[in-house]
Design a protein around this motif. Sequence first.
Motif, mmCIF file in Angstrom:
data_model
loop_
_atom_site.group_PDB
_atom_site.id
_atom_site.type_symbol
_atom_site.label_atom_id
_atom_site.label_comp_id
_atom_site.label_asym_id
_atom_site.label_seq_id
_atom_site.Cartn_x
_atom_site.Cartn_y
_atom_site.Cartn_z
ATOM 1 N N ALA A 48 0.717 -1.401 -0.230
ATOM 2 C CA ALA A 48 0.256 -0.347 -0.261
ATOM 3 C C ALA A 48 0.935 1.027 -0.153
ATOM 4 C CB ALA A 48 -0.877 -0.005 0.926
ATOM 5 N N ALA A 49 0.762 2.521 -0.686
ATOM 6 C CA ALA A 49 1.215 3.241 -0.689
ATOM 7 C C ALA A 49 2.112 4.016 0.110
ATOM 8 C CB ALA A 49 1.364 4.222 -2.578
ATOM 9 N N GLU A 50 0.122 4.627 0.949
ATOM 10 C CA GLU A 50 0.799 4.841 2.177
ATOM 11 C C GLU A 50 1.530 4.455 3.517
ATOM 12 O OE1 GLU A 50 -2.741 6.879 3.293
ATOM 13 O OE2 GLU A 50 -3.112 8.018 1.577
ATOM 14 N N THR A 51 1.187 3.450 4.024
ATOM 15 C CA THR A 51 1.860 3.034 4.354
ATOM 16 C C THR A 51 2.594 1.811 4.914
ATOM 17 O OG1 THR A 51 -0.158 0.417 4.334
ATOM 18 C CG2 THR A 51 -0.788 2.403 6.110
ATOM 19 N N GLY A 52 3.275 1.228 3.430
ATOM 20 C CA GLY A 52 4.432 0.769 2.709
ATOM 21 C C GLY A 52 4.015 -1.265 3.300
ATOM 22 N N GLN A 244 9.172 6.480 -4.224
ATOM 23 C CA GLN A 244 6.878 6.665 -3.043
ATOM 24 C C GLN A 244 6.628 7.602 -2.697
ATOM 25 O OE1 GLN A 244 8.426 4.513 0.400
ATOM 26 N NE2 GLN A 244 6.613 3.855 0.742
ATOM 27 N N ARG A 245 7.839 8.750 -1.901
ATOM 28 C CA ARG A 245 6.964 10.216 -1.446
ATOM 29 C C ARG A 245 5.802 10.431 -3.059
ATOM 30 N NH1 ARG A 245 11.915 12.699 -0.174
ATOM 31 N NH2 ARG A 245 11.593 10.730 1.633
ATOM 32 N N CYS A 248 2.855 8.647 -4.082
ATOM 33 C CA CYS A 248 2.298 8.997 -2.870
ATOM 34 C C CYS A 248 1.038 9.958 -2.662
ATOM 35 C CB CYS A 248 2.976 8.028 -1.980
ATOM 36 S SG CYS A 248 1.453 8.007 -0.446
ATOM 37 N N CYS A 252 -1.571 7.693 -6.091
ATOM 38 C CA CYS A 252 -0.874 5.719 -6.324
ATOM 39 C C CYS A 252 -1.291 5.068 -5.453
ATOM 40 C CB CYS A 252 0.869 6.217 -7.081
ATOM 41 S SG CYS A 252 0.599 4.212 -7.784
ATOM 42 N N ASP A 253 -2.402 4.194 -5.961
ATOM 43 C CA ASP A 253 -2.794 3.519 -4.407
ATOM 44 C C ASP A 253 -1.656 2.600 -3.571
ATOM 45 O OD1 ASP A 253 -5.336 3.989 -4.312
ATOM 46 O OD2 ASP A 253 -5.285 3.409 -6.553
ATOM 47 N N LEU A 255 1.875 0.404 -4.685
ATOM 48 C CA LEU A 255 3.579 0.170 -5.154
ATOM 49 C C LEU A 255 4.605 -0.903 -4.976
ATOM 50 C CD1 LEU A 255 5.137 3.106 -3.173
ATOM 51 C CD2 LEU A 255 4.363 3.395 -4.983
#
Length: 279
Positions: A48-52, A244-245, A248, A252-253, A255
């Motif tokens: 998940a892009a936000e949480t990794g 990533q930054r 995100c 993007c949802d 990665l």
Amino acid sequence: VKAGGRDGWQFFSDSLEEQARQRLEINNGLRKALERDELSVRYQPIVAAETGRIIGAELLLRWHPPGGEISPATFIPIAELTGVIVPIGKWVFREACRAEVAWRSRWGEQAPYVSLNLSARQLSDDGIVDDFADMLRQTGANPARLLLEITETSLMADVEANLKVLRHLADFGLRVAVDDFGTGYSSLAQLTRLPVDVLKIDRAFVDGLEKSDDSRTIIRAVISLGRALGLKLVAEGVENPEQQRELCAYGCDMLQGYYFNRPLVEAEFANCLTNQFSD
Ligand code: C2E
Ligand code: CA
Ligand code: CA
Ligand code: CA
């Protein structure tokens, strides 16, 4: 050819012959690879892009004949030409079903979804719909947790034919992703007709994103297009935290890339998840 002089010509001629010989050898080898148990898959986490956090994995095929390993970038195109991708692709689908069932029994609702690659040659095989239906039934895999990745180029090469097969597969509940998106030439009208759930942004645009305004422009356009169509977006080939930054920030949802994980053997992949769930 002449410009290269005698040596240049000689080199060129040898390498064509060598290529033809290699192609034959690969084709013959692949026909036997299944029975000889020379194929395996790796699992590359999708986060998940936000949480990794890992929420999926892409199955990537590996072939290890005696004496080495041959890259899918080399053998897949040949397997597509000769058609041996059809039985190999069935085997990959079975592996995907098996993984889906195993992971769900281990991690329940938190289990990652399973993404796999499908070649256009498989879509034009008459048996695919029945074969996939049989395997879903036999394994008990949940089709909604399986994502079929098909490259934009092969999808758009024969939209009418692909549309028919994909509708059948989508009717089973299987999900569809357009792979390497941005490198082919999608007609937007065609894209909306296809039963597509996910766009995978090609690595070529992610590579150098942090240094290239052109890549940035394309990525932002693809993300907003995907969102407008109600699709999920995955960026592949993410190799550093700057990428990533940015991805995100653009919305993007999901990665995927070496920055998070390389393709892993199943035990390594399972370890990653076990660690994640114990956090
Ligand atoms: P693909 O579907 O675009 O898969 C992504 C490729 O990028 C994989 O190469 C993966 O290992 C690599 N990759 C992932 N993250 C990064 C990164 O951060 N940087 C870089 N430089 N590369 C990254 P791989 O495993 O060698 O596979 C190559 C291609 O072979 C795949 O490209 C796919 O088109 C094909 N392929 C692999 N497995 C299958 C399969 O089961 N069936 C079919 N039809 N094709 C397959
Ligand atoms: Ca892929
Ligand atoms: Ca791809
Ligand atoms: Ca690719």
